[in-house]
Design an enzyme around this catalytic site. Structure first.
Site, PDB file in Angstrom:
ATOM      1  N   PRO A   8       3.570  54.368 -41.071  1.00  8.86           N
ATOM      2  CA  PRO A   8       3.306  55.636 -41.751  1.00  8.86           C
ATOM      3  C   PRO A   8       2.448  56.583 -40.917  1.00  8.86           C
ATOM      4  CG  PRO A   8       1.971  53.868 -42.699  1.00  8.86           C
ATOM      5  CD  PRO A   8       2.847  53.224 -41.679  1.00  8.86           C
ATOM      6  N   GLY A  46      -4.212  55.810 -39.830  1.00 10.25           N
ATOM      7  CA  GLY A  46      -5.141  55.148 -38.915  1.00 10.25           C
ATOM      8  C   GLY A  46      -4.486  54.160 -37.977  1.00 10.25           C
ATOM      9  N   LEU A  47      -3.159  54.260 -37.820  1.00  9.51           N
ATOM     10  CA  LEU A  47      -2.427  53.253 -37.049  1.00  9.51           C
ATOM     11  C   LEU A  47      -1.839  53.800 -35.754  1.00  9.51           C
ATOM     12  CD1 LEU A  47      -0.783  51.525 -40.131  1.00  9.51           C
ATOM     13  CD2 LEU A  47      -2.883  50.868 -38.921  1.00  9.51           C
ATOM     14  N   GLY A  48      -2.301  54.974 -35.356  1.00  4.37           N
ATOM     15  CA  GLY A  48      -1.901  55.516 -34.052  1.00  4.37           C
ATOM     16  C   GLY A  48      -0.500  56.103 -34.016  1.00  4.37           C
ATOM     17  N   SER A 100       0.582  59.184 -34.370  1.00  2.00           N
ATOM     18  CA  SER A 100       0.786  60.446 -33.652  1.00  2.00           C
ATOM     19  C   SER A 100       0.901  60.198 -32.147  1.00  2.00           C
ATOM     20  CB  SER A 100      -0.303  61.466 -33.982  1.00  2.00           C
ATOM     21  OG  SER A 100      -1.553  61.048 -33.475  1.00  2.00           O
ATOM     22  N   ALA A 101       0.064  59.307 -31.610  1.00  2.00           N
ATOM     23  CA  ALA A 101       0.165  58.987 -30.177  1.00  2.00           C
ATOM     24  C   ALA A 101       1.469  58.249 -29.876  1.00  2.00           C
ATOM     25  CB  ALA A 101      -1.033  58.156 -29.730  1.00  2.00           C
ATOM     26  N   ALA A 102       1.872  57.368 -30.805  1.00  2.00           N
ATOM     27  CA  ALA A 102       3.116  56.609 -30.592  1.00  2.00           C
ATOM     28  C   ALA A 102       4.325  57.536 -30.622  1.00  2.00           C
ATOM     29  CB  ALA A 102       3.241  55.511 -31.642  1.00  2.00           C
ATOM     30  N   ASP A 106      -5.710  55.620 -28.593  1.00  2.00           N
ATOM     31  CA  ASP A 106      -4.387  55.588 -29.240  1.00  2.00           C
ATOM     32  C   ASP A 106      -3.255  55.717 -28.226  1.00  2.00           C
ATOM     33  OD1 ASP A 106      -6.057  55.639 -31.434  1.00  2.00           O
ATOM     34  OD2 ASP A 106      -4.841  57.068 -32.573  1.00  2.00           O
TER      35      ASP A 106
HETATM   36  C1  MEV Z   1      -8.755  56.911 -33.988  1.00  2.00           C
HETATM   37  O1  MEV Z   1      -7.698  56.032 -33.705  1.00  2.00           O
HETATM   38  C2  MEV Z   1     -10.027  56.299 -33.531  1.00  2.00           C
HETATM   39  C3  MEV Z   1     -11.193  57.266 -33.460  1.00  2.00           C
HETATM   40  O2  MEV Z   1     -12.239  56.554 -32.808  1.00  2.00           O
HETATM   41  C4  MEV Z   1     -10.867  58.528 -32.721  1.00  2.00           C
HETATM   42  C5  MEV Z   1     -10.652  58.298 -31.248  1.00  2.00           C
HETATM   43  O3  MEV Z   1     -11.123  57.304 -30.696  1.00  2.00           O
HETATM   44  O4  MEV Z   1      -9.997  59.157 -30.626  1.00  2.00           O
HETATM   45  C6  MEV Z   1     -11.673  57.629 -34.864  1.00  2.00           C
END
Ligand code: MEV
Length: 318
Positions: A106, A110-112, A114-116, A157
């Protein structure tokens, strides 16, 4: 496609792939150049690119995204801006492509993701154009995309999305990051709250509180730094008693810097009650996901979280 039941038009194109990530220790402190410990979420994102007539279009069916990509114009999805940046950097902004993304994790949890998305799309363009970009170039371009989306990312990420290896990472030593060799897959349960966490806002909130409590926050970030370093040894040695305690303490610090939510607290509590040795929010917080370390108890923890209405994103047992 896998999720829609209808074959995507460009399913025959080779796919660019990227991992998501689960931070075990050190989120937020990572932005302040402290250590962060993370493991990959494999098979998170696949992207396919093929030339099109007319104009470029981005489709992410699992997220309900179907938008034109117009150079210089911001779309309503952040992923559109990512595609526009990638096309500009690869010098194909004036050409037209269909970009189709199969997202198996999703967004904003918090699972990255957007970078993926960025890495998978860069790799899909690379396959289409025959550039044979190396991983460092892909990682660097994905980092530019992350800056666009998040402001001041640490780069963790895009590192995980590109290399897909467990790492102990710091921002200033990113180029020298070495993977951690694991003897087994750690018994983790990742569950999402279903509430979006906006990384950019969470990081900005921490920056604001940091500015007015610098000494206090520096102390907390140093403590988190030590947890990440010690945690990497515990992870490598499969010492889950130690790693679990460190995750619990890290969650306390994340609560202290005000990035937890009542929902995340509830999820962490459920995980611990059902046998997790460690449970914490993972990623930027403010919504998003938790990660629980549950040797021998992954089934119980996942079942309890599911019963309470939360989605199980990944699951592994020892
Ligand atoms: C996000 O995946 C983790 C944070 O520490 C932001 C970052 O490191 O860029 C909240």
């Amino acid at each position: 496609g896998r999720t829609t039941g209808t074959k995507a038009e460009n399913q025959d194109e080779p796919a660019g792939r990227a991992c998501g990530k689960v931070i075990l220790l050190g989120e937020h402190a990572a932005v302040y150049d402290k250590h962060v410990l993370a493991v990959p979420l494999p098979e998170a994102i696949e992207a396919r690119v093929r030339p099109a007539d007319g104009r470029s279009r981005l489709r992410i069916p699992a997220w309900g995204v179907d938008e034109p990509v117009v150079p210089g114009r911001r779309g309503s999805s952040a992923a559109v801006a990512t595609v526009a940046l990638i096309m500009r950097e690869l010098h194909v902004a004036e050409r037209h492509y269909d970009i189709e993304v199969d997202a198996r994790i999703p967004a904003a949890m918090g699972l990255g993701a957007s970078a993926a998305i960025a890495v998978a799309i860069i790799r899909a363009f690379d396959l289409q154009l025959g550039f044979r970009l190396d991983n460092r170039t892909i990682d660097t371009l994905a980092f530019e995309c992350e800056k666009l989306a998040h402001g001041t990312p640490s780069g963790i990420d895009n590192n995980l999305a590109t290399y897909g290896e467990p790492v102990l990472y710091t921002r200033s030593t990113a180029s020298r990051t070495k993977p951690i060799q694991l003897s087994e897959v750690p018994p983790l349960v990742v569950a999402s709250s279903g509430k979006r966490g906006v990384t950019k806002d969470m990081v900005a909130g921490v920056a604001k509180r940091y500015a007015s409590n610098q000494t206090l926050y520096d102390t907390i970030f140093s403590e988190i730094d030590e947890l990440s370093v010690a945690g990497s040894v515990a992870l490598r040695d499969a010492d889950y008693e130690s790693l679990g305690s460190m995750m619990n303490v890290c969650h306390g610090f994340l609560n202290a810097i005000e990035v937890s939510t009542p929902e995340l607290e509830k999820m962490v509590h459920i995980a611990r009650l059902n046998g997790a040795l460690g449970a914490k929010l993972t990623g930027a917080g403010g919504g998003g996901s938790i990660v629980a370390l549950c040797p021998g108890r992954s089934h119980d923890v996942a079942a309890a979280l599911k019963k309470a209405g939360y989605a199980i994103i990944r699951f592994s047992d020892s």
